[in-house]
Design an enzyme around this catalytic site. Sequence first.
Site: not given
Length: 205
Positions: A27, A54, A147
């Site tokens: 990310s 992401h 995540d």
Amino acid sequence: MKVGTAPATSLPAGFRRAARMVAIGASAGGVEALLSLLATLPAGYALPIVTVLHLPEDRESLLTELFAKRCAMPTREAADKLPVEPGVLYVAPPGYHLLLESDMTFALSCDAPVRFSRPSIDVLFDSLADALGAEFAAVLLTGANDDGAQGLAHAGAGGALTVVQDPADAAVPDMPRAAIAARDPDFVLPLKDIRELMNHLEPCP
């Protein structure tokens, strides 16, 4: 590696591991980390690599073009029903969850975001664990949320090789820390050692 066993912080001598695929999630800070990890891999790298980063859903992704320019491996954006080929770097498209089917084709899903993310690293890792069992490597890099932590834990419980970037080496350490807290990975390594590990992965017979 069983829960409670401390992760290795360096590669053992003679390390080798068979796998059918490498999956990498990242990310915040992930573009730079992925380029550092992937740009030196040879054009003849034997395994397919799939990445989830992401991305904003309202903007076109330029990651495939960026990686194609900087990496020797052939690079493609993953698409629904696209067969996985060895030696190809696949990039998850924005706005969809990316999954792997048991017949080694990709699937895209418009299901709700997971951990506020779509594509979600958890969703990819979970689908790979279900499709491939122990025969893949799951790698989690820098990021600002959690995540990937549960997906990596699921992968590790099924016997997959699990690797987390050393939080001290990460641009943003939250995601690696969350993964380590969820379940001890096999390795916690800086990027340079993850790159070496990837060079010691071999195709499953």
